[in-house]
Design a protein around this motif. Structure first.
Motif, PDB file in Angstrom:
ATOM      1  N   ILE A 473       0.807  -1.363  -0.069  1.00 19.88           N
ATOM      2  CA  ILE A 473      -0.017  -0.054   0.008  1.00 19.88           C
ATOM      3  C   ILE A 473       0.910   1.283  -0.085  1.00 19.88           C
ATOM      4  O   ILE A 473       1.674   1.400   0.789  1.00 19.88           O
ATOM      5  CB  ILE A 473      -0.855  -0.074   1.111  1.00 19.88           C
ATOM      6  N   PHE A 474       0.551   2.108  -0.853  1.00 17.40           N
ATOM      7  CA  PHE A 474       1.268   3.469  -1.190  1.00 17.40           C
ATOM      8  C   PHE A 474       0.521   4.572  -1.058  1.00 17.40           C
ATOM      9  O   PHE A 474      -0.477   4.650  -1.730  1.00 17.40           O
ATOM     10  CB  PHE A 474       2.227   3.502  -2.440  1.00 17.40           C
ATOM     11  N   ILE A 475       0.514   5.399  -0.225  1.00 17.61           N
ATOM     12  CA  ILE A 475      -0.148   6.594   0.220  1.00 17.61           C
ATOM     13  C   ILE A 475       0.044   7.859  -0.596  1.00 17.61           C
ATOM     14  O   ILE A 475       1.354   8.296  -0.451  1.00 17.61           O
ATOM     15  CB  ILE A 475      -0.402   6.723   1.734  1.00 17.61           C
ATOM     16  N   ASP A 476      -0.619   8.290  -1.435  1.00 19.71           N
ATOM     17  CA  ASP A 476      -0.423   9.685  -1.988  1.00 19.71           C
ATOM     18  C   ASP A 476      -1.067  10.753  -1.144  1.00 19.71           C
ATOM     19  O   ASP A 476      -2.448  11.021  -1.213  1.00 19.71           O
ATOM     20  CB  ASP A 476      -0.896   9.630  -3.571  1.00 19.71           C
ATOM     21  N   CYS A 477      -0.048  11.585  -0.489  1.00 22.53           N
ATOM     22  CA  CYS A 477      -0.732  12.753  -0.061  1.00 22.53           C
ATOM     23  C   CYS A 477      -0.974  14.040  -0.506  1.00 22.53           C
ATOM     24  O   CYS A 477      -1.593  14.797   0.036  1.00 22.53           O
ATOM     25  CB  CYS A 477       0.298  13.099   1.286  1.00 22.53           C
ATOM     26  N   LEU A 478      -0.996  14.075  -1.876  1.00 22.87           N
ATOM     27  CA  LEU A 478      -1.228  14.969  -2.691  1.00 22.87           C
ATOM     28  C   LEU A 478      -0.736  16.145  -2.737  1.00 22.87           C
ATOM     29  O   LEU A 478      -0.901  16.899  -1.632  1.00 22.87           O
ATOM     30  CB  LEU A 478      -3.021  14.978  -2.709  1.00 22.87           C
ATOM     31  N   SER A 479       0.018  16.749  -3.760  1.00 16.97           N
ATOM     32  CA  SER A 479       0.424  17.974  -3.750  1.00 16.97           C
ATOM     33  C   SER A 479      -0.440  18.778  -4.658  1.00 16.97           C
ATOM     34  O   SER A 479      -0.886  18.270  -5.904  1.00 16.97           O
ATOM     35  CB  SER A 479       1.971  18.102  -4.536  1.00 16.97           C
ATOM     36  N   LEU A 480      -0.579  19.899  -4.186  1.00 23.47           N
ATOM     37  CA  LEU A 480      -1.334  20.983  -4.995  1.00 23.47           C
ATOM     38  C   LEU A 480      -0.593  22.250  -5.283  1.00 23.47           C
ATOM     39  O   LEU A 480       0.321  22.695  -4.635  1.00 23.47           O
ATOM     40  CB  LEU A 480      -2.724  21.443  -3.918  1.00 23.47           C
ATOM     41  N   THR A 481      -0.909  22.988  -6.319  1.00 22.21           N
ATOM     42  CA  THR A 481      -0.079  24.115  -6.995  1.00 22.21           C
ATOM     43  C   THR A 481      -0.246  25.167  -5.856  1.00 22.21           C
ATOM     44  O   THR A 481      -1.037  25.525  -5.388  1.00 22.21           O
ATOM     45  CB  THR A 481      -0.563  24.346  -8.170  1.00 22.21           C
ATOM     46  N   VAL A 482       0.998  25.556  -5.735  1.00 27.47           N
ATOM     47  CA  VAL A 482       1.362  26.685  -4.792  1.00 27.47           C
ATOM     48  C   VAL A 482       0.777  28.139  -5.498  1.00 27.47           C
ATOM     49  O   VAL A 482       0.388  29.099  -4.766  1.00 27.47           O
ATOM     50  CB  VAL A 482       2.812  26.974  -4.437  1.00 27.47           C
ATOM     51  N   SER A 483       0.458  28.121  -6.657  1.00 29.55           N
ATOM     52  CA  SER A 483      -0.155  29.370  -7.250  1.00 29.55           C
ATOM     53  C   SER A 483      -1.508  29.522  -6.746  1.00 29.55           C
ATOM     54  O   SER A 483      -2.084  30.749  -7.062  1.00 29.55           O
ATOM     55  CB  SER A 483      -0.087  29.152  -8.933  1.00 29.55           C
ATOM     56  N   ALA A 484      -2.142  28.496  -6.419  1.00 28.04           N
ATOM     57  CA  ALA A 484      -3.776  28.771  -5.843  1.00 28.04           C
ATOM     58  C   ALA A 484      -3.879  28.276  -4.371  1.00 28.04           C
ATOM     59  O   ALA A 484      -4.670  28.667  -3.836  1.00 28.04           O
ATOM     60  CB  ALA A 484      -4.389  27.779  -6.840  1.00 28.04           C
ATOM     61  N   GLN A 485      -3.120  27.330  -3.947  1.00 26.52           N
ATOM     62  CA  GLN A 485      -3.135  26.619  -2.637  1.00 26.52           C
ATOM     63  C   GLN A 485      -1.768  26.745  -2.020  1.00 26.52           C
ATOM     64  O   GLN A 485      -1.406  25.759  -1.372  1.00 26.52           O
ATOM     65  CB  GLN A 485      -3.986  25.190  -2.750  1.00 26.52           C
ATOM     66  N   GLN A 486      -1.257  27.692  -1.708  1.00 27.68           N
ATOM     67  CA  GLN A 486       0.126  27.749  -1.421  1.00 27.68           C
ATOM     68  C   GLN A 486       0.196  27.268   0.194  1.00 27.68           C
ATOM     69  O   GLN A 486       1.253  26.596   0.602  1.00 27.68           O
ATOM     70  CB  GLN A 486       0.651  29.328  -1.313  1.00 27.68           C
ATOM     71  N   GLU A 487      -0.798  27.660   1.054  1.00 26.76           N
ATOM     72  CA  GLU A 487      -0.783  27.201   2.369  1.00 26.76           C
ATOM     73  C   GLU A 487      -0.793  25.597   2.639  1.00 26.76           C
ATOM     74  O   GLU A 487      -0.127  25.205   3.699  1.00 26.76           O
ATOM     75  CB  GLU A 487      -1.762  27.753   3.202  1.00 26.76           C
TER      76      GLU A 487
END
Length: 797
Positions: A473-487
Motif C-alpha cells: 500500500i502506497f499513500i499519495d498525500c497529494l501535492s497541490l499547486t502553490v499558485s492557488a493553494q500555497q498554504e
C-alpha cells in the motif's frame, strides 16, 4: 483433511518422475506419454501404486502435456485423457494403505508454444487452454492442481488465473531455473514469488532443471521471501547422455541429503522430478519423522517487478512520469495510431536518466482506454524490463492493465470514497498488485494534514481487510499547486511524515503538481522534491530528464548515507563522466540511427529508417555494417546477462523488419545475393517441442542466412531428402526430450551415409557438448547466439 489444511502443520510428500517410469513400462522414443497411458491404463495405475507404496502423500496425474493444443492435433481430447489419468490415480489410492492422507494432483505443464510478445500464442488463448484442463481436473475429482516446469512467468500467470477463476481447487505453482538463477526467459525467483504468490496460490516453488545441490541457492531465495508454503521437486542431479539415455548422477541417499537442506531452508513440500523413482521417495518417507518444518525469518519488502527485474520501494525510488498523453501532442497521436515506439522511447530516455519504475497512462477522450492499456503495456514490456505502474481513472482500463501486465505492478489509484474502495481494492487483491491510495474522499481533498491522514488510515484499514498486505500500500498525500493553494504545500509534507510514522506504509507523490501556473517550475519542483524526501517520501513521480530533479535525488542519497562513500555521486558528477552524460543527452535528443533503433527494438522506426538508408547505401552495406554489428552488441549483452530472451527476440524481430525492406529492394533489382547461405533447421523425429528451434531461426535469419524450417517431429528421411534436393551445406537439429536424442543420432548417421558435403550442429535442453560429439555432430549450439556463430564460422571462413 484437505491438502491446504494439511500443509499448514505437516511436510507434504509428492511422488517422483513419471517419464522414466513410463519408459520402463514400454513407452517408446517419441511416443506421447499421455496417449501411451490412455492405451495402457493398468501400467499407469501400477506406477502410481509404486509411488504410494513408497510413502508419498500426493500422486501427480499423467497430464503434463494434456492440453488441447497438442491433443486435438493428434485426434484425442483433453477430456478423455484427463478422465483416464485421474481415474488411474484414484484406483491406485484405493489399492494401498490409507493410514496417511493421500491426494491426487492434476499436473499442468507448459503448453509448448511461446506467448506474445516472444511467440505467437496470445495470453487469452493460453488461458483458455489451461482453463479446459483445469475444469476437467475438478470434474473428475482431483484434490489440487499443480502447475509445474514453467519457464515463462507470463504463461504461469495465465495458468494460475485459469485455475483460480474456473475451479475451487487449491493450486500449487513451480517454475524451473538454470544455475544462473534465471528461467529460460530470464525470470528471477524473486519475480516469480512476487507475482505468483500475489495471485493467491497455495504453494509456490521450483522443480526440474537442476539437482538438489544446484537448486539450493534458489530455494533459499524463495523461502526468504515467500509467505506461503514452498514446494521443491529437484532432479536426480544433472544428466549425462549415454547411448541416448539420460543417466542421472545423484543417488537416493544423496538426494535425501539435499531434501534435508531444502527443509532446513524453509521448504515444506517435497517431491522428485527427472531421474527420481519410488526408491527416492521411499528414502524420504522412511525418514520423514526426522524432519520438521523450519520457520524462516522473512524479508518483508515492498516489491514491484517485471520478470527480469525487481525493484524494492524505499526512499528514494524514482518513478518516471512522462508516458502520459496530457499536454503531449506527439504521444497522443502515436497512441491513437497504435504506434508505441514513441512511448517506448520516452521510457528508455527516462531509464537512462535514472528512473527505476515507469508510470503508464493512456487517458484520452476518444479512445477505448480498456483496450489500449494492455496493448501499450505489452509493447513496452517487449523492450523495457523495468517495472511499470498502471495509471488510470477508468476502472475497466485499470483491471485490464493488472490482468495483462507481466509481473507485479502498481494500480494507480484508489481513494477514500466508499465506491472507489469497494470497486478497486478487490481487483488489486485478485491480481496481487500494489495500490496507490489518494488522500481524498467524497468531500474532496482536505486542507489539513490531519484530515488527509484520516483518509489514508481508512484506505490502509480497508485494503488490509481485503487481504492486501501493508507493504503493498502506497499513500499519495497529494501535492497541490502553490499558485492557488500555497498554504497547503506544508500540509502535504506534514501528512507524508504522519503516514510514515503512524501507519508504517510507503508514500508516493506526483511532485511537479506543486508548480503549475508559476514561472521557473524546475526550481520550485526541485526544492519541493528535496523537502518531501526529508519528510519521508519513498516514491517520487518526476521527470528524471530534468537534471536538477535527479541532482536532488542523488544528493539526498549522499546526505542520507544511502550512497556509501559517495561512490555513485562521484561517478556521476566527476568531470569526465559529466562530459559523457552531456554527449549521451545530445544523442537521446537527436534523430535515432538504425543501430539505435535495432537495439531499442523500435519496429516502426526501423522500417522508415531502412527505406531512407537504401537511397544512400547498398543492401549488403546496411546488413554487414549496421544490422549485424547492432545484433552482435545485443548478443553480447544477452551473454553477459544485461538483457534477457524477451529483449533479444524483440531486437531480432526489429532486424527482421529491416531485412524485409532490404529483401524487397533486392527483389526489385533482381538481386538475390542478400542471403549468405541456406540452412535447414528441424526438430527431430518424435520430438514435438520447437521453442528453441524457432528462436534460433529468428536469430540466424537476421544475420542474413536463408532458413528452411522443416518444423517439428521431422522424419529422418525428410531431413536427408531436403538436404540433397536443396544442396544444403549446414543443418541444425533440435531435441528437447531425453527420449528423442536417439533420433538425432540416427538422423546424423543417415546424413553421413549419403556422403554429402554437409555439416550438422545440434542443440536442446538435454544435450551437452560431449554428447554432441559422441553422436557425430560437427558443432554443439548451446543457444541461439552460438548457432549464429556456427553459421558465421561455416559460411564466412
Amino acid at each position: 483433511m484437505n491438502v491446504v489444511e494439511y500443509i499448514k502443520n505437516n511436510i507434504l510428500l509428492f511422488d517422483g518422475a513419471m517419464g522414466t517410469m513410463l519408459q520402463q513400462k514400454g513407452l517408446k522414443i517419441g511416443e506421447n506419454p499421455e496417449l501411451f497411458a490412455l492405451e495402457n491404463p493398468e501400467k499407469l495405475m501400477e506406477i502410481h501404486k509404486l509411488y504410494l507404496e513408497a510413502g508419498c502423500n500426493v500422486v501427480t496425474t499423467n497430464t503434463f502435456g494434456a492440453n488441447g493444443l497438442k491433443l486435438d492435433k493428434l485426434g484425442y481430447t483433453v477430456e478423455e485423457v484427463v478422465e483416464n489419468a485421474v481415474k488411474m490415480a484414484r484406483c491406485a489410492i484405493e489399492k494401498v494403505d490409507k493410514s496417511k492422507p493421500r491426494y491426487v494432483a492434476l499436473d499442468m505443464g507448459p503448453i509448448g508454444e511461446m506467448l506474445e510478445p516472444m511467440g505467437t500464442l496470445s495470453f487469452d488463448n493460453a488461458y483458455e487452454i489451461f482453463k479446459r484442463q483445469a475444469i476437467q481436473g475438478e470434474k473428475f475429482g482431483v484434490d489440487l492442481i499443480i502447475i509445474e516446469t514453467m519457464m515463462d512467468l507470463y504463461e504461469a500467470k495465465a495458468a494460475v488465473l485459469a485455475v483460480k477463476e474456473n475451479t475451487n481447487l487449491p493450486v500449487f505453482c513451480t517454475m524451473t531455473f538454470d544455475e544462473n538463477e534465471r528461467s529460460f526467459t530470464g525470470c528471477m525467483p524473486e519475480s516469480m514469488v512476487a507475482t505468483i504468490e500475489g495471485l493467491g496460490v497455495d504453494a509456490i516453488g521450483v522443480n526440474c532443471s537442476l539437482g538438489p545441490k544446484q537448486l539450493l541457492p534458489i530455494v533459499k531465495k524463495i523461502c526468504k521471501i515467500a509467505t506461503i508454503p514452498v514446494i521443491v521437486q529437484a532432479n536426480a542431479g544433472l544428466p549425462d547422455i549415454i547411448d541416448g539415455q539420460a543417466i542421472y548422477n545423484v543417488n537416493k541417499d544423496d538426494f535425501y541429503e539435499g531434501v534435508q537442506k531444502f527443509i532446513e531452508a524453509g521448504a515444506s513440500i517435497i517431491g522428485g522430478c527427472c531421474g527420481t523413482n519410488p526408491s527416492f521417495i521411499n528414502k524420504i518417507s522412511q525418514n520423514l519423522d526426522k524432519l520438521e518444518i523450519v520457520e524462516i525469518e522473512k524479508e518483508i519488502k515492498s516489491i514491484v517487478c517485471s520478470p527480469s527485474k525487481c525493484v524494492e520501494i524505499k526512499a528514494p525510488t524514482v518513478m518516471g512520469e512522462r508516458i502520459n498523453p496530457t499536454g503531449k501532442k506527439l504521444l497522443q497521436q502515436s497512441i491513437k495510431n497504435g504506434n508505441f515506439d514513441y512511448a517506448i522511447n520516452l521510457g528508455l530516455e527516462q531509464i537512462n536518466a535514472g528512473a527505476e519504475i515507469l508510470n503508464v497512462n493512456v487517458g484520452l477522450a476518444d479512445i477505448d482506454e480498456s483496450k489500449m492499456m494492455p496493448r501499450i503495456l505489452k509493447e513496452i514490456q517487449s523492450v523495457i524490463d523495468v517495472p511499470l505502474q498502471v495509471d488510470s481513472s477508468d476502472i475497466k482500463a485499470l483491471e485490464q492493465g493488472l490482468r495483462y501486465y507481466n509481473g507485479k505492478t502498481i494500480a494507480n489509484s484508489v481513494n477514500g470514497k466508499e465506491e472507489s474502495l469497494n470497486s478497486i481494492l478487490p481487483i488489486v487483491k485478485k491480481y496481487g498488485a500494489c495500490v496507490v491510495g489518494l488522500t481524498l474522499d467524497e468531500n474532496g481533498i482536505p486542507q489539513k494534514a490531519q484530515d488527509r491522514f484520516e483518509i489514508a488510515k481508512k484506505i490502509v484499514d480497508k485494503a488490509m481487510e481485503y487481504g492486501i498486505k501493508k507493504q503493498d500500500i502506497f499513500i499519495d498525500c497529494l501535492s497541490l499547486t502553490v499558485s492557488a493553494q500555497q498554504e497547503e504545500a506544508i500540509e502535504t509534507l506534514k501528512c507524508i511524515k504522519m503516514v510514515k510514522e503512524k501507519l508504517g506504509v510507503k508514500t508516493i507523490l506526483g511532485v511537479s503538481n506543486i508548480s503549475f501556473g508559476v514561472p521557473n517550475r524546475k526550481a520550485l519542483n526541485s526544492s519541493f522534491l528535496t523537502l518531501t524526501l526529508g519528510y519521508g517520501l519513498d516514491l517520487p513521480i518526476i521527470n528524471p530528464n530534468e537534471e536538477n530533479m535527479m541532482e536532488a535525488i542523488n544528493s539526498f542519497k549522499v546526505i542520507k548515507n544511502i550512497d556509501k562513500n559517495c561512490v555513485e555521486y562521484i561517478n556521476k558528477y566527476n568531470t569526465i563522466t559529466n562530459n559523457k552524460n552531456i554527449n549521451k543527452s545530445k544523442e537521446n535528443n537527436s534523430e535515432l540511427t538504425l543501430k539505435q533503433v535495432v537495439q531499442r527494438g523500435l519496429q516502426e522506426d526501423c522500417k522508415s529508417i531502412t527505406t531512407s538508408l537504401l537511397q544512400k547505401y547498398s543492401e549488403d552495406k546496411i546488413l554487414d555494417e549496421i544490422l549485424i554489428p547492432a545484433l552482435d552488441e545485443v548478443g553480447k549483452k544477452y551473454d553477459s546477462g544485461e538483457i534477457f530472451l524477451p529483449q533479444l527476440i524483440q531486437c531480432a524481430e526489429t532486424v527482421k523488419v529491416s531485412l524485409n525492406v532490404i529483401k524487397e529492394s533486392s527483389l526489385q533489382k533482381n538481386d538475390k545475393s542478400v542471403y549468405k547461405g541456406k540452412i535447414i533447421l528441424a526438430t527431430v523425429k518424435g520430438d514435438i517441442h520447437d521453442i528453441g528451434k524457432n528462436i534460433v531461426k529468428i536469430m540466424i535469419e537476421n544475420y542474413g542466412y536463408e532458413v528452411i524450417d522443416l518444423g517439428k517431429d521431422v522424419p529422418i528421411e525428410v531431413v536427408v531428402e531436403e538436404a540433397k534436393k536443396r544442396k544444403i551445406k549446414l543443418i541444425g537439429l533440435s531435441a528437447l526430450m531425453t527420449t528423442t536424442v536417439v533420433s538425432m543420432k540416427e538422423t546424423i548417421e543417415a546424413l553421413r551415409k549419403e556422403d554429402m558435403d554437409v555439416k550438422v550442429f545440434v542443440g536442446g535442453a538435454v544435450l551437452n557438448e560431449e554428447y554432441a560429439k559422441e553422436i557425430g555432430s560437427d558443432y554443439y549450439s548451446k543457444d541461439a547466439k552460438s548457432a549464429v556463430e556456427i553459421a558465421k564460422l561455416h559460411f564466412e571462413k
